[in-house]
Scaffold this motif. Structure first.
Motif, PDB file in Angstrom:
ATOM      1  N   VAL A 103     141.664  89.881 -89.586  1.00 28.67           N
ATOM      2  CA  VAL A 103     141.923  89.516 -88.195  1.00 28.67           C
ATOM      3  C   VAL A 103     140.586  89.592 -87.475  1.00 28.67           C
ATOM      4  CG1 VAL A 103     143.141  90.049 -86.059  1.00 28.67           C
ATOM      5  CG2 VAL A 103     144.278  90.417 -88.263  1.00 28.67           C
TER       6      VAL A 103
ATOM      7  N   ARG B 206     143.982  85.186 -87.521  1.00 30.70           N
ATOM      8  CA  ARG B 206     144.490  85.964 -88.654  1.00 30.70           C
ATOM      9  C   ARG B 206     144.527  85.052 -89.870  1.00 30.70           C
ATOM     10  NH1 ARG B 206     147.751  90.687 -89.545  1.00 30.70           N
ATOM     11  NH2 ARG B 206     149.046  90.447 -91.400  1.00 30.70           N
TER      12      ARG B 206
ATOM     13  N   ARG C  51     146.653  93.100 -86.031  1.00 26.08           N
ATOM     14  CA  ARG C  51     146.403  93.691 -87.353  1.00 26.08           C
ATOM     15  C   ARG C  51     147.679  93.838 -88.166  1.00 26.08           C
ATOM     16  NH1 ARG C  51     143.649  99.278 -86.055  1.00 26.08           N
ATOM     17  NH2 ARG C  51     144.841  98.970 -84.131  1.00 26.08           N
TER      18      ARG C  51
END
Length: 405
Positions: free
Chosen positions: A279, A294, A368
């Motif tokens: 990310v 991402r 994340r």
């Protein structure tokens, strides 16, 4: 890290501490000392995670985000935790109390086992992308290792195999080793482990078993080899992670030369140095925006391309033999982020955790941990928060994305 990894590595280090000390004159006391070292180091390796009981001090999800890996995961507050654990062992274990009164070796071993356990917990937690801030309050910043998956079977094998081989009963030894092998096969079949990783883990375990079998009753070669193997794996992951960050930076520079890459969070695949999730956080000061992306990257596409990475942890379509793919991207307003931080105390508290903050119309979430429509465990509602009282007792952790604020 997961508590199985913490426990097995803690048990292995406790056993190593015991075998390094001179033997007790009384065989019964020697046996008590072994159990004490195992219990002390294993308990210390898990003790900081008791901070989960503090999650109710703040409204969710802030309670979990700001108190887990919080004060109990700092060097300063590790000292009272260690003293508390030693006091509990002294009070609740009469046999250990008698041993400690009589044996200098046992007292030194207990201090070593407890100290090693707490340092192992902080060190292992620092290896992944979740982060820790061990030097608080001197330094409130989060530290991210970005090297090891949060459930790492290399640690299971490194700790469990030498310990299993030390059991006196062949039946118990065989059952434990078979259970570990079956667990690894199960995760491989479910798409979390690559078959090459499974073969490497089984070979690592077999080597440790043979080492311990030839080490004698009090040998510690397998323990040392297991721990050194785990350290070597972490070092290899660190090198692969740096390579992955370089690949990501090169690709993003081509995609948008006007943006500044601020950070890349890397998440490893289990026992797999080639496959990584990433990310990235970028800022375009001229446009007044920031972007989160991402995706996946293979640091060795000729050996293991993205389409061969374990399916259960992969996301989106992947081109055959591709080195990097971006599965999701979102551009957001810097002005909105800063206004929410200034005018919404819950967002301000949340930003003390969120390393990769993405803002939707009604929620914020940390990229994340997934970018699904339902969000993830970090998702925080934005609507109506200004009309509610601000939470008290928010820990003063550093803002991971201070460079956006």
């Amino acid at each position: 890290m997961d508590n199985l990894s913490h426990s097995l590595v803690g048990l292995a280090v406790g056993e190593l501490v015991h075998r390094t000390l001179p033997a007790e004159a009384d065989p019964a006391q020697h046996g008590i000392r072994r159990r004490l070292m195992l219990v002390a180091c294993c308990a210390a390796s898990n003790f900081p995670d008791l901070d989960l009981v503090l999650s109710g001090l703040l409204p969710q999800p802030l309670g979990y985000l700001l108190h887990h890996r919080g004060h109990t995961h700092t060097l300063l507050y590790g000292v009272p935790q260690a003293l508390l654990l030693i006091a509990l062992l002294w009070i609740l274990w009469p046999g250990a109390r008698t041993l400690l009164r009589a044996s200098n070796a046992a007292r030194a071993g207990l201090l070593a086992a407890v100290g090693a356990g707490f340092l192992l917990h902080l060190g292992m937690d620092a290896l992944n992308s979740y982060g820790v801030h061990p030097f608080y309050p001197v330094d409130p910043r989060w530290i991210y290792g970005d090297m090891v998956f949060i459930l790492e079977p290399v640690f299971w094998v490194a700790g469990a195999v030498p310990l299993a081989m030390m059991l006196g009963s062949r039946v118990r030894r065989g059952l434990l080793l078979a259970a570990l092998a079956a667990l690894l096969v199960f995760f491989t079949a479910r798409g979390f482990l690559h078959w090459g990783s499974l073969i490497a883990l089984l070979a690592f375990g077999a080597g440790l078993a043979l080492l311990q079998r030839g080490a004698g009753k009090n040998g510690k070669r397998a323990l040392c080899a297991g721990l050194l193997g785990a350290v070597a794996f972490v070092a290899m992951q660190g090198a692969a992670m740096q390579r992955g960050k370089t690949i990501v930076a090169d690709r993003l520079r081509l995609l948008d030369p006007a943006s500044t890459l601020l950070d890349t969070a890397m998440t490893a695949f289990p026992a797999n140095p080639a496959c990584w999730m990433f990310v990235s956080a970028e800022r375009d000061a001229v446009a007044g925006t920031y972007r989160m992306r991402r995706g996946m990257v293979s640091v060795a596409p000729d050996v293991l391309a993205l389409d061969a990475c374990p399916a259960a942890l992969s996301e989106g379509a992947r081109e055959r033999q591709a080195q990097i793919v971006i599965n999701w991207s979102q551009e957001m307003s810097l002005a909105r982020l800063r206004a929410l931080r200034a005018g919404n105390c819950r967002i301000d508290a949340w930003l003390r955790f969120a390393r990769m903050p993405a803002l939707g119309p009604d929620t914020g979430f940390d990229v994340r941990f997934s970018n699904t429509p339902a969000g993830n465990f970090t998702t925080l509602p934005i609507d109506g928060a200004n009309s509610q009282p601000c939470p008290g007792g928010v820990p003063a952790w550093g803002y991971p994305r201070a460079d956006l604020l």
